[in-house]
Design a protein around this motif. Sequence first.
Motif, PDB file in Angstrom:
ATOM      1  N   ALA A 546       2.629  -8.866  -2.852  1.00 25.12           N
ATOM      2  CA  ALA A 546       1.671  -7.811  -2.514  1.00 25.12           C
ATOM      3  C   ALA A 546       2.325  -6.458  -2.778  1.00 25.12           C
ATOM      4  CB  ALA A 546       1.239  -7.903  -1.056  1.00 25.12           C
ATOM      5  N   VAL A 548       1.757  -2.440  -1.601  1.00 20.70           N
ATOM      6  CA  VAL A 548       1.051  -1.469  -0.772  1.00 20.70           C
ATOM      7  C   VAL A 548       1.301  -0.080  -1.344  1.00 20.70           C
ATOM      8  CG1 VAL A 548       0.731  -0.524   1.536  1.00 20.70           C
ATOM      9  CG2 VAL A 548       1.315  -2.947   1.243  1.00 20.70           C
ATOM     10  N   VAL A 573      -2.886  -3.141  -2.118  1.00 17.03           N
ATOM     11  CA  VAL A 573      -3.471  -2.356  -1.035  1.00 17.03           C
ATOM     12  C   VAL A 573      -3.329  -0.882  -1.395  1.00 17.03           C
ATOM     13  CG1 VAL A 573      -3.416  -1.804   1.424  1.00 17.03           C
ATOM     14  CG2 VAL A 573      -2.801  -4.108   0.647  1.00 17.03           C
ATOM     15  N   SER A 575      -3.842   2.432   0.415  1.00 12.38           N
ATOM     16  CA  SER A 575      -4.125   2.908   1.774  1.00 12.38           C
ATOM     17  C   SER A 575      -5.119   4.061   1.769  1.00 12.38           C
ATOM     18  CB  SER A 575      -2.829   3.329   2.470  1.00 12.38           C
ATOM     19  OG  SER A 575      -2.234   4.434   1.815  1.00 12.38           O
ATOM     20  N   ILE A 596      -7.535  -4.394  -1.905  1.00 13.02           N
ATOM     21  CA  ILE A 596      -8.294  -3.889  -0.766  1.00 13.02           C
ATOM     22  C   ILE A 596      -8.052  -2.392  -0.660  1.00 13.02           C
ATOM     23  CG2 ILE A 596      -8.310  -6.075   0.468  1.00 13.02           C
ATOM     24  CD1 ILE A 596      -6.103  -5.138   2.221  1.00 13.02           C
ATOM     25  N   TYR A 635      -2.756 -10.949   7.669  1.00 11.37           N
ATOM     26  CA  TYR A 635      -2.857  -9.488   7.810  1.00 11.37           C
ATOM     27  C   TYR A 635      -4.113  -9.123   8.585  1.00 11.37           C
ATOM     28  CZ  TYR A 635      -6.201  -9.488   3.877  1.00 11.37           C
ATOM     29  OH  TYR A 635      -7.275  -9.719   3.056  1.00 11.37           O
ATOM     30  N   VAL A 637      -6.480  -5.617   9.629  1.00 13.00           N
ATOM     31  CA  VAL A 637      -6.756  -4.205   9.373  1.00 13.00           C
ATOM     32  C   VAL A 637      -6.943  -3.506  10.720  1.00 13.00           C
ATOM     33  CG1 VAL A 637      -8.251  -2.548   8.201  1.00 13.00           C
ATOM     34  CG2 VAL A 637      -7.880  -4.818   7.195  1.00 13.00           C
ATOM     35  N   VAL A 655      -5.859   3.056   5.233  1.00 14.84           N
ATOM     36  CA  VAL A 655      -5.893   1.652   5.635  1.00 14.84           C
ATOM     37  C   VAL A 655      -4.558   1.318   6.300  1.00 14.84           C
ATOM     38  CG1 VAL A 655      -5.995  -0.727   4.826  1.00 14.84           C
ATOM     39  CG2 VAL A 655      -7.491   1.009   3.809  1.00 14.84           C
ATOM     40  N   LEU A 657      -2.378  -1.695   7.974  1.00 19.06           N
ATOM     41  CA  LEU A 657      -2.302  -3.150   7.991  1.00 19.06           C
ATOM     42  C   LEU A 657      -1.115  -3.612   8.821  1.00 19.06           C
ATOM     43  CD1 LEU A 657      -2.913  -4.153   4.247  1.00 19.06           C
ATOM     44  CD2 LEU A 657      -4.521  -4.319   6.141  1.00 19.06           C
TER      45      LEU A 657
END
Length: 778
Positions: A546, A548, A573, A575, A596, A635, A637, A655, A657
């Motif tokens: 992943a 971020v 991700v 944010s 996301i 995870y 949110v 965001v 997480l």
Amino acid sequence: MKRGPVDLRLVPPAVVAWLVAALVVSAPGRALPAAIALWAVAGLALAAALVWRRALLVAVAVCAVSAGLVCTTAAVAAPVRQPTALLDAADDGRYVTLTVTTTETVGGEPDASARDGPFSATATTMTLGEARSVTVGAPVLVFDARPVERAGIGSTLALGGTIVATAPEDDVGFLVFADGPARVTAPPPWFLDWANGLRGSFAEAAARLDGEGAALLPGLAIGDTSAVGEQLDAAMKATSLSHLTAVSGANCAIVVALIMLAGAMLGVSRGARIGASVAVLVGFVVLVTPQASVVRAGVMAVIVLLSTAGGRPVRGIPVLSLATLVLLATDPWLSRDYGFVLSVLATGGLLVLTGPLSRLLQRVLPLGVSVVIAVPLAAQLACQPVLLMLAPSIPTYGIAANALAEPAAPFATVLGLLACVTLPVLPWLGEALTAVAWVPSSWIAAVAGFFAGLPGGAIPWPEGPVGVGLLAVVTVGGLIAALAPVSRRARLGCAATAVVLLVGLAGAVAGVRVVQQWSRPGDWQIAACDIGQGDAVLLRSGGRTALVDTGPDPASLARCLDELGVGRIDLLVLSHFDLDHVGGTETVFGRVDRAIVGPSGEVADDRLVADLAAGGAAVERVSRGGSGLFGELRYTVLWPPARLGSVEPGNDASVVLAFEPVGACANGCLGSLFLGDLGERAQALMLAAGPVPRVDVVKVSHHGSGDQLDRVYERADATVGVIGVGAENTYGHPTERLLDLLARVGTAATRTDTDGLVLLAPGSAPDEVRVWRQKAPP
């Protein structure tokens, strides 16, 4: 220029002025006393020279006058660059209304001629509250204020927001953080607007062509680099071709030479040709905008033309030295401008080294080939110590890339300029010339892409003053061994010294790299990339990866992913959509399975999401309460809420997480919390909406700013805190308050500005986290 022995008489005054300017702009309060002292020294030295008639005293007087000029200019300009009224407003965090004049094209629908990020401008007036407007003249960098309508260079804009003062030596006096789009209140004056129209029409014509050659052409011809993508820009830098990305000082020489030759062919008198050359040169500088290298070349061209008009011989080094003195006396802050430094060094290297290197190479190569190699080699040798300050490596293929690309640059420049001025008059001819200029431009882009894609594109080199000093010793030793008229024994000694240093440094760097590779934890689960002022953090679990956030630019993220051997991103991700968190997303287009994201605030945000989806990513907008599985981690949110209410898209709608180990990984994996850029108020709202879990690692909010809620970090009770922050950033991140907070709650701070790449792995005991740092902590 007329050949002859190198005349170095103006070099000492230029060097002294440069050193004094570099010192005094960092402490402008001392500029006036320094100026008074230097003028006194100049007067005394001149008086003594008249009495004793010593050349050394004259040289001292000239050096003192040069230094006195730059100090006087700094003393006068410093209060204008950072007026007391603006400094007070910055210190108090007051809201101000500013009128600014743009120094680049901004706003409107994103196209090849308008920028979408922060832009440079000059603040002309400031209003604080209901107070009377204060006239200022500060260079500023404006964030988050792109106007709705297109504004060319010289446009007047009105905007409001808060300001942050920069260090005195910076090229801008203040950073302006606007609270909304700027409003255009006046168009550019006529003497600038004509150039805006030409630039716009040429950029549009180039944009209708295909490939990276179309993106590069406006930069080669008129200095408009807004269409150059991050990937092409990185390739040009990696192959030492970045001086071609934007119009260079050499273009001034080309323009003047064409005017002089055309006038001579038409039988125009020398005086008329010189007058026409100066007029066209001024117009050219306005058209391509007064970048440091262009202004330097323009001043040199004017000096050459005036010398020619007076019938005086012209020598390169005196002309370069005088131009440098004139520019530093006009703007001492140029002494710390990398573009200006590199331009002067490259020109000096070409003037001094091209001839000897070419003659040396002619022993084994034909004349034409030797010159083609000698030119980029001379510039590279002169500039490399300064380039080393920007990136601690030496480009392996730089000379070869320049030898192949440089011959095409004049054709792209001349044809592009002709197309630019022809388009408004004869559009069909302008379009045709643009298409022809596209061919050499595409060749240059192809050369950059080819060499940038080869393995081993950069030779690692020690960074800092030690690395610069060692490179200077190796360079000077090699030049003496190859070119200097010294004894054979001296040449062999210099050559042996250079070889020993090169071999020793290569061995030392290789050894350090091997040790680093061996010491890295193979079972790392979290990696914080060193990408400057921004966030890009990787997680691994169950064979999945992943990411971020993606940091501020694609090149930095690409280096990190390559270094860690990461190809595919299973979960991305974002944010929030600030540049320091999404600027590098272009790197992973087509490589993301699932993404996301949080709420978007602008059309550009939705465009980025659409590009991710077009690359094959399944994109999901999330809000508080959402959850899912990633490898052996669950995870959750924690923020933002489904209905934002008083929270605007941006930092406070990041965001957030929490990753919690599950199943067989429950006792052997790291739990983590990613706080985005939430401020204290948003953190309080998040905490009020639900609990924050205890974790092993917390990604500190907003790069370590002081706008934090203590209770969040107390409840997270993390063993390690990760701070994504750039070295010498102008925001003061990470703040002492944040570092003290982490120390108080028992969270060990890691920070990418001093630690470089950071890898985190589980320890042998519960709550233990093994930390690997790329750099030794200071």
